[in-house]
Design a protein around this motif. Structure first.
Motif, short mmCIF file in Angstrom:
data_model
loop_
_atom_site.label_atom_id
_atom_site.label_comp_id
_atom_site.label_asym_id
_atom_site.label_seq_id
_atom_site.Cartn_x
_atom_site.Cartn_y
_atom_site.Cartn_z
N THR A 165 0.83 -1.20 0.00
CA THR A 165 0.00 0.00 0.00
C THR A 165 0.87 1.26 0.00
O THR A 165 0.61 2.21 -0.73
CB THR A 165 -0.93 -0.01 1.22
OG1 THR A 165 -1.75 -1.16 1.14
CG2 THR A 165 -1.78 1.24 1.28
N GLN A 201 -7.48 0.26 -1.03
CA GLN A 201 -7.70 -0.92 -0.20
C GLN A 201 -8.94 -0.76 0.67
O GLN A 201 -9.64 -1.71 0.96
CB GLN A 201 -6.46 -1.16 0.67
CG GLN A 201 -6.49 -2.48 1.39
CD GLN A 201 -5.20 -2.73 2.14
OE1 GLN A 201 -4.27 -1.93 2.10
NE2 GLN A 201 -5.14 -3.85 2.81
N ASP A 233 -5.25 -1.57 -5.23
CA ASP A 233 -4.69 -2.10 -3.99
C ASP A 233 -5.64 -3.16 -3.45
O ASP A 233 -6.72 -2.84 -2.97
CB ASP A 233 -4.52 -0.94 -2.99
CG ASP A 233 -3.64 -1.34 -1.82
OD1 ASP A 233 -3.23 -2.51 -1.76
OD2 ASP A 233 -3.37 -0.46 -0.98
N GLU A 234 -5.22 -4.41 -3.53
CA GLU A 234 -6.04 -5.54 -3.09
C GLU A 234 -7.47 -5.42 -3.60
O GLU A 234 -8.42 -5.43 -2.82
CB GLU A 234 -6.07 -5.59 -1.54
CG GLU A 234 -4.72 -5.38 -0.92
CD GLU A 234 -4.19 -6.65 -0.27
OE1 GLU A 234 -4.74 -7.73 -0.55
OE2 GLU A 234 -3.23 -6.54 0.50
#
Ligand SMILES: Nc1ncnc2c1ncn2[C@@H]1O[C@H](COP(=O)(O)OP(=O)(O)O)[C@@H](O)[C@H]1O
Ligand SMILES: [Mg+2]
Lengths: 755, 216
Positions: B41, B81, B157-158
């Motif tokens: 991140t 995220q 992000d994810e």
């Protein structure tokens, strides 16, 4: 969480809850003290209602801010008394502090307040009980709301990714409460239209229900607005409208609107009663100072003012007859020539002002006062054309009535004889005039004697020392109103000076009704006198809401000595030299009565206490609203940062974000402004104007009109501006540090402000 | 093309990311994997221009991504995220304002948003307040928002952490679509199946790049 840390982290929420409690407990103490002075506790009901809403909101804020702690407590499985302690202890501490601070502030206020606050000197048990009761209720509410949150399903308080605060009250409950309010408002409205509304508790308490209802309507209205046409808005518009209409603002919007309306209604009621009291007092006293002269006739009083203050700089004589309630029987005669200087400073601001009518009131012959020791009269006789009987010598006896310097009606009789034997038609006579060194007024005369048949006797002169006092001529005392004055003497009949029968110009107040015959006024001497009505006023000096006012010298012309019921009074300016007042007292005046700078004397104890209760309600609701609005600021600061961080990441630049804040604030501000001014006016016009603010009675000033659109608009503007300021300042785009953006966007800490 | 040259990112206490030297090419799906806390991140924040690298620089087609303020370049789009959705807006509005912010007309933005939500199979939720959505639904709204703007760079992000397999493949398909349209797409993930669907794979450990490979 240790207490110190808890106090630091949740300082704002604790302070708002404590502050709200303090506002309410100090109000409770003051209200009880005023109640002991005769005030009606129901007047404070709207404040109590707002207080309940305010405390609920403050404790919800605190509970929500602590919801992570609460969650942890639940996960640890605390229950029973421990749970209660963990859950509610911080709220209790805040409430306890507020309950201590409130009465202390109240007592400090009373210590510093003007002595006019009609509260008892010493506090009793009642005040303590009132404060304790307020504290207990606040603690109860705070416990209840915290427990509600504590017992919500865990999922509702902690769902991953949830980023906004959830409304705590289930939608159904909120809707039922809203509808209940509207129903209550309808009942209040109906009750206000009933004849007995003035004494109705429902109406007295109506502003609270009205305010909350309008607040609820504003919430619904705003929500409705948000449903329409979102698609065409700009980015800033869309964001701003959605934020303004989010559930987050609803409780504060409702409370702010309600508080402004309650405050306006209470304030305008208090202001109306205060103005009424001031005006009543001004009109009752008549000037800055008044001195009654119980033993002095009106004429003497008038002469006294002429003597002590020949230039008319300080004193003004008046006579008032106010021992009856009927308008037509209440009269005040004022020496209006001196009105502007003596009474004007006090009365000009009242409805009873005589400014502008002074000349009209004096537009009739005034009293002629003469002094002297000898009365001389001359007359002539004109025989009828073609008449015979030259032989008989005319003889004339003139009985002259006058009011002497001590107010006693005197009579002298003088014989008129031919001056020279060969001129039998020219007569004259002379006699000593007792008691006229100070000043006498001619009242009437009666001629007796002989004249030759169908001849006429004319009175040529009537002279006291060197002054002719015969004036405009004579009329019969009960002749028709339009009888022309003449100098011809009717034998064996009383004549009065024409001045005594001319119309007296008057102003009227109330509703004088002359059931038999034409309009007339009660003279100082008891007899009636025809009048010219110059106009009518809501109230007049000395007679207030019912009666007539005329000029004193005009009234004194030809008037016999004061009858009982007429009271003589000297009105004086506030800056009258003390020795002048002393001189008046030496000459028989009672002690000077000074005008009360407050309004309580005219209002009486219970209406005065009610007035102060209304002030208390107005100030209290303003403070409650302020606490509630400020209480929202902190949560907002956190939310604003999070929002700014999320928005900048998707490319919404600072200018757009600022515009969105502005749209939000303007929309909420406009809603508050519109709802409060319209709703405030409606609440006053439909409900609270029926409340009795002042003592009523036939001779009092008419009841004041407490519907005050201006103060509704002012309160609305104030509420709107304060809220907009809070919104804009708290939601202001501080420079969102890049690091913060990253952290906010990276962390899942939805409800805690990143540090 | 994104060039990451000698990038370190340090806070007062610790170094979170160090010695990153990397070139990311357009037209490919680049995966960055690593255990939780390995610095993915943080790296994406540096690459996207949200924070300033302590040393080194990140260039997008020769232009530094750090613009001095923390505002990203318009060419950047993110799937965060934690989603970073605006709670008071509906799903459609969340997507739509991102489009509007790039100058798309309101009506068109709404239509495009609706279409992208449909493609992510949450079209029926488009009028719901995002507060009322589940985690997986929120994540798909966040994906829709980043995909809809069709930016030259997409940093994800994810993006599939809360998704079931079907939804995951759906999202990966859409990311692939972006790459094929010439965008530079970086996916941070700890999911090997996601890594397998990418063209280039970098692994991170304790803030450093430890290996580069070409899966599949
Ligand atoms: N603001 C910060 N201050 C200090 N340490 C941080 C900060 N943000 C993240 N970290 C730490 O940096 C490391 C990398 O974090 P992150 O980039 O979020 O990892 P990943 O996304 O790979 O799980 C972690 O050990 C985390 O604890
Ligand atoms: Mg991460």
């Amino acid at each position: 969480m240790p207490a110190a840390r808890l106090a630091r982290v949740h300082a704002t929420e604790l302070m708002v809850l404590g502050g709200t409690t303090a506002i309410l407990s100090s109000a409770g103490v003051l209200a009880w003290a005023l109640h002991r002075s005769g005030g009606d506790l129901l007047v404070t009901f709207p404040l109590a209602l707002l207080g309940l809403v305010g405390v609920t909101l403050a404790s919800l804020d605190l509970a929500w801010a602590r919801h992570h702690d609460l969650l942890v407590a639940r996960l640890r499985g605390v229950h029973g008394v421990t749970a209660l302690r963990v859950v509610a202890a911080p709220a209790w501490a805040a409430v306890l502090l507020g309950t201590i601070v409130g009465p202390a502030a109240a007592s400090g206020f009373l210590g510093a307040a003007p002595a006019r606050w009609p509260t008892p000197d010493r506090w009793g048990v009642g005040e303590g009980v009132a404060a304790a009761a307020v504290g207990l209720i606040c603690a109860g509410v705070a416990t209840g709301t915290t427990l509600t949150l504590f017992r919500l399903p865990i999922a509702a308080t902690f769902v991953s990714g949830r980023t906004a605060r959830q409304p705590l009250t289930p939608a159904a409950v909120a809707r039922v409460a809203g509808i209940g309010l509207v129903v209550l408002a309808a009942i209040t409205l109906y009750r206000a239209t009933q004849p007995s509304a003035a004494s109705s508790a429902v109406v007295l308490a109506g502003a609270g229900v009205g305010g909350l209802t309008v607040g609820q309507l504003a919430v619904w209205g705003l929500r409705g607005l948000s449903r329409t046409s979102a698609g065409r808005r700009t980015t800033a518009g869309l964001l701003g409208v959605r934020r303004a209409t989010s559930t987050e603002h609803a409780p504060r919007l409702r409370l702010a609107v309600a508080a402004a309306i309650v405050g306006t209604a209470a304030w305008s009621g208090a202001a109306a009663a205060d103005a009424w009291g001031h005006e009543s007092e001004a009109l009752r006293v008549g000037a800055a100072i008044s001195l009654y002269l119980p033993e002095t006739s009106a004429l003497q009083t008038w002469q006294l003012t002429q003597e002590l203050d020949p230039e008319g700089r300080w004193l003004m004589a008046a006579a008032v007859k106010d021992d009856r309630d009927e308008s037509e029987l209440r009269v005040a005669y004022l020496d209006v020539e001196r009105y502007e200087r003596v009474a004007g400073p006090v009365l000009d601001a009242t409805t009873g002002s005589l400014a502008g009518v002074v000349e009209d009131l004096r537009d009739a012959p005034g009293v002629e006062v003469f002094t002297g020791a000898r009365l001389t009269a001359s007359a002539h006789h004109r025989p009828a054309r073609g008449g015979g009987e030259r032989a008989r010598t005319p003889s004339l006896r003139l009985s002259v009535e006058y009011l002497d310097g001590s107010g006693v009606v005197q009579k002298v009789e003088l014989r008129l004889r031919p001056d020279e034997p060969d001129q039998p038609d020219a007569l004259s006579g002379e006699i000593a005039l007792p008691q006229c060194e100070v000043g006498c007024v001619l009242l009437g005369l009666t001629a007796t004697g002989r004249s030759r048949a169908s001849g006429r006797l004319t009175l040529d002169t009537l002279v006291v020392d060197d002054t002719d006092v015969s004036g405009d001529g004579w009329v019969s005392p009960d002749g028709p109103a339009d009888e022309p004055p003449s100098r011809t003497l009717a034998l064996d009949r009383r004549s009065v000076p024409a001045a005594a029968r001319t119309d007296q110009p008057v102003l009227t107040a109330g509703d004088p009704s002359w059931t038999d015959g034409p309009a007339r006024v009660v003279g100082i001497g008891g007899g009636d006198r025809p009048i010219t009505r110059l106009g009518s006023r809501a109230a007049l000096p000395l007679v207030l809401g019912a009666g007539l006012v005329g000029d004193l010298p005009v009234a004194l012309a030809g008037s016999r000595g004061s009858v009982s019921g007429v009271r003589s009074v000297v009105l004086a300016r506030g800056d009258t030299p003390p020795d002048l007042l002393t001189a008046l007292v030496d000459r028989g005046a009672d002690e000077p009565v000074r005008i009360d700078p407050g309004s309580s004397r005219a209002l009486g104890p219970s209406a005065a206490a009610d007035l102060h209760l209304r002030t208390l309600v107005a100030v209290g609701s303003g403070l409650l609203a302020l606490a509630a609005l400020l209480g929202g600021a902190r949560g907002r600061r956190g939310a604003a940062r999070r929002d700014a961080a999320s928005l900048r990441v998707i490319g919404i630049v600072a200018g757009v974000r600022r515009r969105a804040r502005l749209v939000e604030a303007l929309l909420l501000g406009t809603t508050v402004l519109a709802a409060t001014s319209v709703g405030g006016w409606l609440t006053m016009a439909a409900v609270t104007h029926r409340v009795r603010l002042v003592p009523t009675g036939p001779a009092r000033l008419p009841e004041p009109d407490a519907v005050d659109a201006t103060s509704a608009v002012v309160a609305a503007a104030l509420a709107a501006v304060v809220w907009m300021a809070v919104l804009l300042v708290a939601g202001r785009e501080r420079r969102v540090a890049a690091l913060l953006t990253a952290r906010v966007t990276a962390r899942r800490t939805p409800n805690r402000e990143p540090r | 093309m994104i060039e990451i040259r000698d990038v370190d990112y340090r806070t007062a206490e610790r170094t979170l990311v160090s010695d990153i030297d990397l070139v990311v090419r357009p037209g490919e799906l680049t995966a960055i994997s690593g255990t939780s806390g390995s610095g993915k991140t943080t790296l994406l924040s540096v690459v996207g221009g949200l924070v300033r690298p302590s040393t080194g620089s990140v260039l997008l087609d020769g232009e530094a991504t750090w613009r001095g303020s923390g505002d990203p370049l318009p060419a950047m789009s993110f799937i965060l995220q934690v989603y970073g959705l605006v709670p008071i807006l509906s799903a459609r509005e969340n997507v739509s304002i991102a489009l509007r912010a790039r100058g798309v007309a309101a009506r068109t933005a709404d239509d495009d948003a609706e279409e992208m939500l449909d493609r992510l199979r949450i079209g029926d939720l488009s009028s719901r307040q995002v507060e009322e959505l589940s985690g997986g639904q929120l994540q798909r709204v966040a994906c829709a928002r980043a995909l809809a703007v069709k930016a030259p760079v997409l940093l994800a992000d994810e993006p599939t952490s809360e998704l079931d397999h079907t939804s995951r493949d759906l999202v990966m398909g859409l990311l692939r679509e972006r790459a094929e349209a010439g965008a530079t797409v970086v996916v941070a993930t700890h999911d090997d199946e996601v890594v397998d669907q990418c063209d280039v794979h970098h692994r991170m450990d304790e803030g450093r790049l430890v290996s580069v490979s070409t899966p599949g």
